[in-house]
Each structure stands twice: as structure tokens, then as C-alpha cells.
Scaffold this active site. Structure first.
Site, PDB file in Angstrom:
ATOM      1  N   CYS A  57       0.844  -1.201   0.000  1.00 59.09           N
ATOM      2  CA  CYS A  57       0.000   0.000   0.000  1.00 59.09           C
ATOM      3  C   CYS A  57       0.882   1.255   0.000  1.00 59.09           C
ATOM      4  CB  CYS A  57      -0.898  -0.008   1.232  1.00 59.09           C
ATOM      5  SG  CYS A  57      -2.023   1.396   1.280  1.00 59.09           S
ATOM      6  N   CYS A  61       0.573   4.555   7.020  1.00 59.34           N
ATOM      7  CA  CYS A  61      -0.050   4.365   8.343  1.00 59.34           C
ATOM      8  C   CYS A  61       0.898   3.543   9.232  1.00 59.34           C
ATOM      9  CB  CYS A  61      -1.395   3.663   8.187  1.00 59.34           C
ATOM     10  SG  CYS A  61      -2.410   4.364   6.869  1.00 59.34           S
ATOM     11  N   CYS A  64       0.307  -0.183  10.290  1.00 58.86           N
ATOM     12  CA  CYS A  64      -0.237  -1.140   9.327  1.00 58.86           C
ATOM     13  C   CYS A  64       0.801  -2.072   8.694  1.00 58.86           C
ATOM     14  CB  CYS A  64      -0.988  -0.404   8.229  1.00 58.86           C
ATOM     15  SG  CYS A  64      -1.854  -1.571   7.143  1.00 58.86           S
ATOM     16  N   CYS A 132     -19.819  -5.180   2.860  1.00 60.26           N
ATOM     17  CA  CYS A 132     -19.037  -4.048   3.378  1.00 60.26           C
ATOM     18  C   CYS A 132     -17.682  -4.061   2.684  1.00 60.26           C
ATOM     19  CB  CYS A 132     -18.859  -4.203   4.883  1.00 60.26           C
ATOM     20  SG  CYS A 132     -17.798  -2.919   5.593  1.00 60.26           S
ATOM     21  N   ARG A 264     -18.141  -2.166  17.356  1.00 62.19           N
ATOM     22  CA  ARG A 264     -17.480  -3.450  17.075  1.00 62.19           C
ATOM     23  C   ARG A 264     -16.181  -3.616  17.845  1.00 62.19           C
ATOM     24  NH1 ARG A 264     -16.895  -3.932  11.464  1.00 62.19           N
ATOM     25  NH2 ARG A 264     -19.020  -4.676  11.461  1.00 62.19           N
TER      26      ARG A 264
HETATM   27  N1  SAM Z   1      -6.605   0.669   2.927  1.00 62.71           N
HETATM   28  C1  SAM Z   1      -7.869   0.937   3.420  1.00 62.71           C
HETATM   29  C2  SAM Z   1      -7.901   2.092   4.388  1.00 62.71           C
HETATM   30  O1  SAM Z   1      -7.021   2.251   5.191  1.00 62.71           O
HETATM   31  O2  SAM Z   1      -8.866   2.840   4.333  1.00 62.71           O
HETATM   32  C3  SAM Z   1      -8.563  -0.252   4.021  1.00 62.71           C
HETATM   33  C4  SAM Z   1      -7.824  -1.271   4.841  1.00 62.71           C
HETATM   34  S1  SAM Z   1      -7.215  -0.759   6.399  1.00 62.71           S
HETATM   35  C5  SAM Z   1      -6.224  -2.123   6.821  1.00 62.71           C
HETATM   36  C6  SAM Z   1      -8.581  -0.762   7.489  1.00 62.71           C
HETATM   37  C7  SAM Z   1      -8.347  -0.364   8.921  1.00 62.71           C
HETATM   38  O3  SAM Z   1      -7.722  -1.426   9.641  1.00 62.71           O
HETATM   39  C8  SAM Z   1      -7.449   0.810   9.203  1.00 62.71           C
HETATM   40  O4  SAM Z   1      -8.094   2.025   9.012  1.00 62.71           O
HETATM   41  C9  SAM Z   1      -7.097   0.614  10.667  1.00 62.71           C
HETATM   42  O5  SAM Z   1      -8.017   1.280  11.492  1.00 62.71           O
HETATM   43  C10 SAM Z   1      -7.211  -0.895  10.838  1.00 62.71           C
HETATM   44  N2  SAM Z   1      -5.892  -1.497  11.096  1.00 62.71           N
HETATM   45  C11 SAM Z   1      -4.892  -1.668  10.210  1.00 62.71           C
HETATM   46  N3  SAM Z   1      -3.814  -2.203  10.792  1.00 62.71           N
HETATM   47  C12 SAM Z   1      -4.123  -2.384  12.100  1.00 62.71           C
HETATM   48  C13 SAM Z   1      -3.414  -2.878  13.219  1.00 62.71           C
HETATM   49  N4  SAM Z   1      -2.141  -3.291  13.127  1.00 62.71           N
HETATM   50  N5  SAM Z   1      -4.027  -2.922  14.415  1.00 62.71           N
HETATM   51  C14 SAM Z   1      -5.310  -2.493  14.531  1.00 62.71           C
HETATM   52  N6  SAM Z   1      -6.026  -2.004  13.506  1.00 62.71           N
HETATM   53  C15 SAM Z   1      -5.449  -1.930  12.302  1.00 62.71           C
HETATM   54 FE1  SF4 Z   2      -2.832   1.177   3.367  1.00 59.66          FE
HETATM   55 FE2  SF4 Z   2      -2.845  -0.045   5.706  1.00 59.66          FE
HETATM   56 FE3  SF4 Z   2      -3.093   2.593   5.624  1.00 59.66          FE
HETATM   57 FE4  SF4 Z   2      -5.123   1.008   4.733  1.00 59.66          FE
HETATM   58  S1  SF4 Z   2      -4.352   1.169   6.826  1.00 59.66           S
HETATM   59  S2  SF4 Z   2      -4.277   2.839   3.753  1.00 59.66           S
HETATM   60  S3  SF4 Z   2      -3.929  -0.714   3.904  1.00 59.66           S
HETATM   61  S4  SF4 Z   2      -1.288   1.423   4.967  1.00 59.66           S
END
Ligand code: SAM
Ligand code: SF4
Ligand code: DTB
Length: 369
Positions: A57, A61, A64, A132, A264
Site C-alpha cells: 500500500c 499508516c 499497518c 461491506c 465493534r
Molecule cells: N486501505 C484501506 C484504508 O485504510 O482505508 C482499508 C484497509 S485498512 C487495513 C482498514 C483499517 O484497519 C485501518 O483504518 C485501521 O483502522 C485498521 N488497522 C490496520 N492495521 C491495524 C493494526 N495493526 N491494528 C489495529 N487495527 C489496524
Molecule cells: Fe494502506 Fe494499511 Fe493505511 Fe489502509 S491502513 S491505507 S492498507 S497502509
């Protein structure tokens, strides 16, 4: 009959901080009383999650495992084929999930991939599941097309307070996120939006994030509260553990601020004791992800969750779709037959991309009662 606690969109920081400061028993009593006004206290909505496009990606973040900015050793996967997604959706149907959530590691969906995404939505919807997706940012037209294809919910999290946000993500702004949520609403879809706790934020950041969510009118129908899953290679890998009581407090405050929303208990359950989860259900959580994987990290074994539900006397919330719907019944029957005939029903390549290295047999395991 007493009037139901009405949703508000004008919570002040002082009021919300005062809720956080209550003695725990007072806070839990208040939250649980409100919960009972609006929901069956023993029903929990069950969603299943599938990563339809994994890793690489462009966003940064810090929590992530799928960000291309960090090396987490995750196996990258391109957008899944429609039929493969539908196989997984049928399996989810058999386990009793009422909603099928699909996530893609994108900044936003590309022109090339979007038609495939629309096909996936149509296919999953036709099985009789609620749909979803979480695909990153959407413009108005994309949101409208998804809605027309049958997408019920769009997940896009605010993640934290506006003030703490820059410490966590630099490649898209808080306002970008609010804009996407407004496009989702404009297109007539339901909003799933929440955040992550345990990223080193202060209690006041949790309060501010919940205020942002409760400022949305109407409130998001679904509010996922994730506990950070610490993944090696991400910048937040070594952050200090969150006190479980602080997590429970945040769930309780979310319930009070958004009395009609499903809250949730999202990522992080693998690290939570049964007792902690039981307290979050009392505090007002009434939705979970069921199945042994979230997007790329582990979730509790399905058997364990089934036992937990039994021990707590909790039952899965009924689906909204009519049970006598012919298409739904046919898909369910087909899923059961396929599951019985095939041990390889779950894509083995997916199991091996679990970022915690856990390779589990992904057998169907129903919560249907
Ligand atoms: N890429 C898209 C986005 O960020 O909008 C969708 C997928 S993203 C993985 C969805 C959500 O998963 C993120 O906004 C975050 O809140 C949650 N998430 C991702 N990694 C995480 C982690 N290590 N621990 C807890 N929540 C996580
Ligand atoms: Fe990409 Fe992960 Fe951020 Fe979603 S949460 S935008 S998958 S880096
Ligand atoms: C949400 O708030 N939590 C889910 C869902 N929305 C898409 C995702 C959790 C992801 C946890 C890390 C992973 O498994 O990759």
C-alpha cells in the site's frame, strides 16, 4: 414507557472527559443501561473479513502491516478473482456471518480494478449477505457506483484524534477521511468508521476521536474499535501496551455517545482474555469479526469464539435478509456441500500470508444456532 436516549451530535470535550473520569462501575452501569434501551444485550452482530488485495500500500499508516513503507515480511497479493471471493463469501454464509467485509490495501481504487470490485459487490450481495468494503479514499462517483452495485457499508476509519493524527499518518489527511465519509453518505450507504487504541495516544485523543465520530450526523451505523495489533517491522511495533481497563472505558464511552450504533470489538481480540471481552460486551460492544484471520493478522480460533458465546449466553444477531429467500438458501446449501466435500476450500496461499506466521486450518465452524 421512558423515552430512549436520543443520539446527540454536540458532545463537548469537557462532557466526554467527565465520562472517562467516572468510577468504572458508574461508567459501565450508564453505558450498559443505554445499551439495553437500544439493543438485545445478548445479541452480537457477526461479520467475516477477507483481504481481497494485500500489501504494497502506498500509504504510510504507522500501525499497518500492509504499508509498502515498512518491511513486515508480508506476502503481497493482487486483487482476487471474483469467483475466489465468492467462494469465501459462501463459506462465511455457512458459518453464520451476517455481513461480509472486504478490504483492499489501496490509497483509493484504480480505474482498472474498480469494475472488478463492482462485480464482487454484486456477487456477494446476490448470496444474501450484507456487504461491506474498505478500499481507501472514494470520490462521489465511486461511492455512487458502489452503492448502486449493492454495497451496504463502507468502512473508513478516522483512526485517532485530529490532533494525534499526524503522528500516525502523513500521506492522507484527516479531512480526506471526512470527505470520503461524506461521499459515502451522499451515495446512500451506511458508514462503518472508528479507530485504533493503543498507538501511544492520550485519553483525551480517544475522547476527541469519539467526538469526531459522534459529530457525524447521522452517527456511523457501525463503529469499529480496534486495539493495535503490534506487527514487527511497523513503527508502532514497540509501543507500550494499552491498559485493558482503558480499552473497556473507551467502548463504554462510545456506547454512550452513539447509542444506536453497533460498536465493534474489532482487531486485537487475540490478545484479550475472555473476561476482558465479556466486559466489553457489557460495556456496549455488540459486533465482532469472526474467523481466524482479520486482514493479515490472526483473530481468535472460531471454536474459541463459539465457546465464548456459549459461556456468555450470547447469540449472533439475526441477518436482515429474509431466511426463506430462495437465492440465499440455495447459496447456503451449496456452501455447506462444498465445505463438506473439500478440505482445501480455503485458499492455502492465504493462510501462509498470515503476518504472525500462524498457519491454521481454516475449517468452517458455524455460529449459527
Ligand atoms: N486501505 C484501506 C484504508 O485504510 O482505508 C482499508 C484497509 S485498512 C487495513 C482498514 C483499517 O484497519 C485501518 O483504518 C485501521 O483502522 C485498521 N488497522 C490496520 N492495521 C491495524 C493494526 N495493526 N491494528 C489495529 N487495527 C489496524
Ligand atoms: Fe494502506 Fe494499511 Fe493505511 Fe489502509 S491502513 S491505507 S492498507 S497502509
Ligand atoms: C477495522 O476497523 N478493522 C478491520 C476492518 N476495519 C477492515 C481491519 C483490522 C486489520 C488488523 C490488521 C490486519 O489484520 O492486517
Amino acid at each position: 414507557m421512558t423515552a430512549l436516549t436520543a443520539p446527540r451530535h454536540d458532545w463537548s470535550l469537557k462532557e466526554v472527559e467527565a465520562l472517562f473520569a467516572l468510577p468504572l462501575n458508574d461508567l459501565l452501569f450508564k453505558a450498559h443501561s443505554i445499551h439495553r434501551e437500544h439493543f438485545d444485550p445478548n445479541a452480537v452482530q457477526v461479520s467475516t473479513l477477507l483481504s481481497i488485495k494485500t500489501g504494497a500500500c502506498p500509504e504510510d499508516c504507522k500501525y499497518c502491516p500492509q504499508s509498502g513503507h515498512y518491511n513486515t515480511g508480508l506476502a503481497k497479493e493482487q486483487l482476487m478473482e471474483v469467483q475466489k471471493v465468492l467462494q469465501q463469501a459462501k463459506a462465511a454464509l455457512e458459518t453464520g456471518a451476517s455481513r461480509f467485509c472486504m478490504g483492499a490495501a489501496w490509497k483509493s481504487p484504480s480505474k482498472k480494478d474498480f469494475p472488478v470490485v463492482l462485480e464482487i459487490v454484486k456477487g456477494v450481495k446476490s448470496l444474501g449477505l450484507e456487504t461491506c468494503m474498505t478500499l481507501g479514499m472514494l470520490d462521489v462517483d465511486q461511492a455512487k457506483e458502489l452503492s448502486q452495485a449493492g454495497l451496504d457499508y463502507y468502512n473508513h476509519n478516522l483512526d485517532t484524534s485530529p490532533e494525534y493524527y499526524d503522528q500516525i499518518i502523513t500521506t492522507r489527511s484527516y479531512q480526506d477521511r471526512l470527505d470520503t465519509l461524506s461521499h459515502v453518505r451522499e451515495a446512500g450507504m451506511k458508514i462503518c468508521s472508528g479507530g485504533i487504541l493503543g498507538m501511544g495516544e492520550e485519553e483525551t485523543d480517544r475522547a476527541k476521536m469519539l467526538i469526531q465520530l459522534s459529530n457525524l450526523a447521522p452517527h456511523p451505523e457501525s463503529v469499529p474499535i480496534n486495539m493495535l495489533v503490534k506487527v514487527e517491522g511497523t513503527p508502532l511495533d514497540q509501543v507500550e501496551d494499552l491498559d485493558p481497563i482503558d480499552f473497556i472505558r473507551t467502548i463504554a464511552v462510545a456506547r454512550i455517545l452513539m447509542p444506536e450504533s453497533h460498536v465493534r470489538l474489532s482487531a486485537g481480540r487475540e490478545e484479550m482474555s475472555d473476561e476482558m471481552q465479556a466486559m466489553t460486551f457489557f460495556a456496549g460492544a455488540n459486533s465482532i469479526f469472526y474467523g481466524e484471520r482479520l486482514l493479515t493478522t490472526a483473530n481468535p480460533q472460531a471454536d474459541k469464539d463459539r465457546q465464548l458465546f456459549q459461556r456468555l449466553g450470547i447469540h449472533p444477531e439475526r441477518r436482515d435478509v429474509p431466511v426463506d429467500d430462495a437465492t440465499h438458501q440455495a447459496a447456503l446449501q451449496e456452501a455447506i456441500t462444498e465445505q463438506k466435500n473439500s478440505k482445501l476450500f480455503y485458499d492455502a496461499s492465504q493462510a501462509s500470508s498470515l503476518s504472525d506466521g500462524a498457519e491454521r486450518e481454516r475449517k468452517p465452524c458455524g455460529l449459527v444456532v
